[in-house]
Design a protein around this motif. Structure first.
Motif, PDB file in Angstrom:
ATOM      1  N   LEU A 177      76.503  55.577  17.343  1.00 21.12           N
ATOM      2  CA  LEU A 177      77.436  56.184  16.063  1.00 21.12           C
ATOM      3  C   LEU A 177      78.082  57.687  16.713  1.00 21.12           C
ATOM      4  CD1 LEU A 177      75.474  55.321  13.032  1.00 21.12           C
ATOM      5  CD2 LEU A 177      77.357  53.889  14.281  1.00 21.12           C
ATOM      6  N   PRO A 178      79.266  57.868  16.228  1.00 26.28           N
ATOM      7  CA  PRO A 178      79.690  59.276  16.574  1.00 26.28           C
ATOM      8  C   PRO A 178      79.125  60.135  15.615  1.00 26.28           C
ATOM      9  CG  PRO A 178      81.323  57.929  15.236  1.00 26.28           C
ATOM     10  CD  PRO A 178      80.304  56.840  15.784  1.00 26.28           C
ATOM     11  N   MET A 179      78.917  61.620  15.464  1.00 23.17           N
ATOM     12  CA  MET A 179      78.184  62.482  14.614  1.00 23.17           C
ATOM     13  C   MET A 179      78.582  62.211  13.312  1.00 23.17           C
ATOM     14  SD  MET A 179      76.038  64.672  15.046  1.00 23.17           S
ATOM     15  CE  MET A 179      75.214  65.792  13.987  1.00 23.17           C
ATOM     16  N   LYS A 180      79.712  62.338  12.826  1.00 27.43           N
ATOM     17  CA  LYS A 180      79.827  62.102  11.259  1.00 27.43           C
ATOM     18  C   LYS A 180      79.447  61.009  10.742  1.00 27.43           C
ATOM     19  CE  LYS A 180      84.030  65.378  10.860  1.00 27.43           C
ATOM     20  NZ  LYS A 180      83.047  66.341  10.310  1.00 27.43           N
ATOM     21  N   GLN A 181      79.524  59.666  11.336  1.00 32.51           N
ATOM     22  CA  GLN A 181      78.985  58.603  10.821  1.00 32.51           C
ATOM     23  C   GLN A 181      77.392  58.563  11.007  1.00 32.51           C
ATOM     24  OE1 GLN A 181      80.495  55.252  13.130  1.00 32.51           O
ATOM     25  NE2 GLN A 181      82.375  55.308  12.106  1.00 32.51           N
ATOM     26  N   ALA A 182      76.727  59.114  11.817  1.00 41.52           N
ATOM     27  CA  ALA A 182      75.336  59.428  12.043  1.00 41.52           C
ATOM     28  C   ALA A 182      74.833  60.245  10.920  1.00 41.52           C
ATOM     29  CB  ALA A 182      74.774  60.154  13.321  1.00 41.52           C
ATOM     30  N   VAL A 183      75.533  61.200  10.555  1.00 42.72           N
ATOM     31  CA  VAL A 183      75.197  62.047   9.190  1.00 42.72           C
ATOM     32  C   VAL A 183      75.224  61.290   7.904  1.00 42.72           C
ATOM     33  CG1 VAL A 183      75.899  63.941   7.795  1.00 42.72           C
ATOM     34  CG2 VAL A 183      76.106  64.279  10.309  1.00 42.72           C
ATOM     35  N   GLY A 184      76.482  60.519   7.632  1.00 41.27           N
ATOM     36  CA  GLY A 184      76.441  59.605   6.951  1.00 41.27           C
ATOM     37  C   GLY A 184      75.514  58.518   6.335  1.00 41.27           C
ATOM     38  N   THR A 185      75.162  58.035   7.533  1.00 48.35           N
ATOM     39  CA  THR A 185      74.177  56.881   7.796  1.00 48.35           C
ATOM     40  C   THR A 185      72.865  57.367   7.621  1.00 48.35           C
ATOM     41  OG1 THR A 185      75.759  55.616   9.224  1.00 48.35           O
ATOM     42  CG2 THR A 185      73.367  55.006   8.953  1.00 48.35           C
ATOM     43  N   SER A 186      72.748  58.723   8.033  1.00 55.03           N
ATOM     44  CA  SER A 186      71.237  59.260   7.806  1.00 55.03           C
ATOM     45  C   SER A 186      71.083  59.402   6.345  1.00 55.03           C
ATOM     46  CB  SER A 186      71.361  60.469   8.530  1.00 55.03           C
ATOM     47  OG  SER A 186      70.222  61.330   8.216  1.00 55.03           O
TER      48      SER A 186
END
Length: 262
Positions: A177-186
């Motif tokens: 996942l790109p960083m922003k999607q990793a943040v949201g999914t986290s």
């Protein structure tokens, strides 16, 4: 100190909103040192505060298209199982006083704070060092996601920490996942883990001061709103090292205080 604690609670949400983690690593020290709450009870409070704050961030990231539900579920399901085993079975069997060394009692609360401090220092190193968040991958490795989810569940269950500093690298490297999607999914994973852990604590009869809990959560929620809005304009990768140094200093402070000034 309590007024400072309420202001510091804003940073919990600010961190979660900006970089998708780190908020829970601040919650325990704030509750224990600024509000003088028992460390074991603080882990329960932390689960609620971090969970409800992460949920509020999920809605914003969902609208921005940053939630990957499938990856979150592969991570969260084994994580939840670990949380329930740790909080409802293992922690209850740990005695309040573990052993004594030269009249120094090593208690359950002391163990929680020392392990938490070590965890903070480990988290700080992962934030301080530069990483490439755009590493290419052949696809999502769901087995690795599930295994790391189990480990994060142990951390969340024992310390009341959401484990965002572990979740985000896993989503970057194993879910591609790109960083922003990793943040949201986290944030979604943190909400699931924390809420299950807190409900489990209610089931075993943990006493909860709800007015206090809602007040702290409200302050963290304000921080989350600010952090989520800032995340649209600021690069979370550039903010991580600054936050990492702050976490490192706090971890060292906790170890010194627990060992030398008990």
């Amino acid at each position: 100190m309590e007024y400072f604690g309420y202001l510091a609670s804003i940073i919990i949400g600010l961190s979660l909103g900006l970089i998708g983690g780190g908020g829970s690593i601040l919650t325990i020290p704030i509750l224990v040192y600024l509000f003088k709450i028992d460390p074991k009870l603080a882990t329960s409070y932390s689960l609620f505060i971090v969970g409800i704050t992460a949920l509020s961030g999920c809605f914003s990231h969902y609208r921005m298209g940053n939630l990957k539900i499938k990856s979150a579920m592969y991570f969260a399901v084994p994580s939840v199982f670990s949380i329930l085993v740790i909080r409802e079975v293992i922690i209850l069997k740990i005695p309040n006083v573990l052993f004594t060394i030269n009249n120094f009692e090593v208690t359950k609360n002391f163990l929680i704070m020392i392990i938490f401090a070590v965890l903070m220092m480990a988290a700080s190193f992962s934030m301080i060092r530069k990483t490439n968040s755009n590493i290419e991958s052949t696809g999502t490795n769901y087995l690795h996601l599930a295994l790391i989810g189990s480990v994060v569940g142990i951390v969340t269950g024992f310390l009341g920490a959401g484990g965002g500093f572990l979740i985000i690298p896993a989503l970057l490297f194993f879910a591609n996942l790109p960083m922003k999607q990793a943040v949201g999914t986290s944030l979604l994973i943190i909400f699931i883990n924390s809420s299950i852990g807190f409900v489990g604590d209610l089931y075993i009869g943990t006493p909860i001061n709800y007015p206090f809990l809602f007040t702290i959560s409200g302050m963290a929620f304000i921080g989350m709103i600010i952090g989520t809005q800032l995340s649209k304009k600021l690069d979370g990768d550039k903010l991580k090292p600054i936050f990492g140094w702050f976490i490192l200093i706090m971890g060292i402070y906790i170890i010194i205080k627990e060992i030398l000034f008990k």
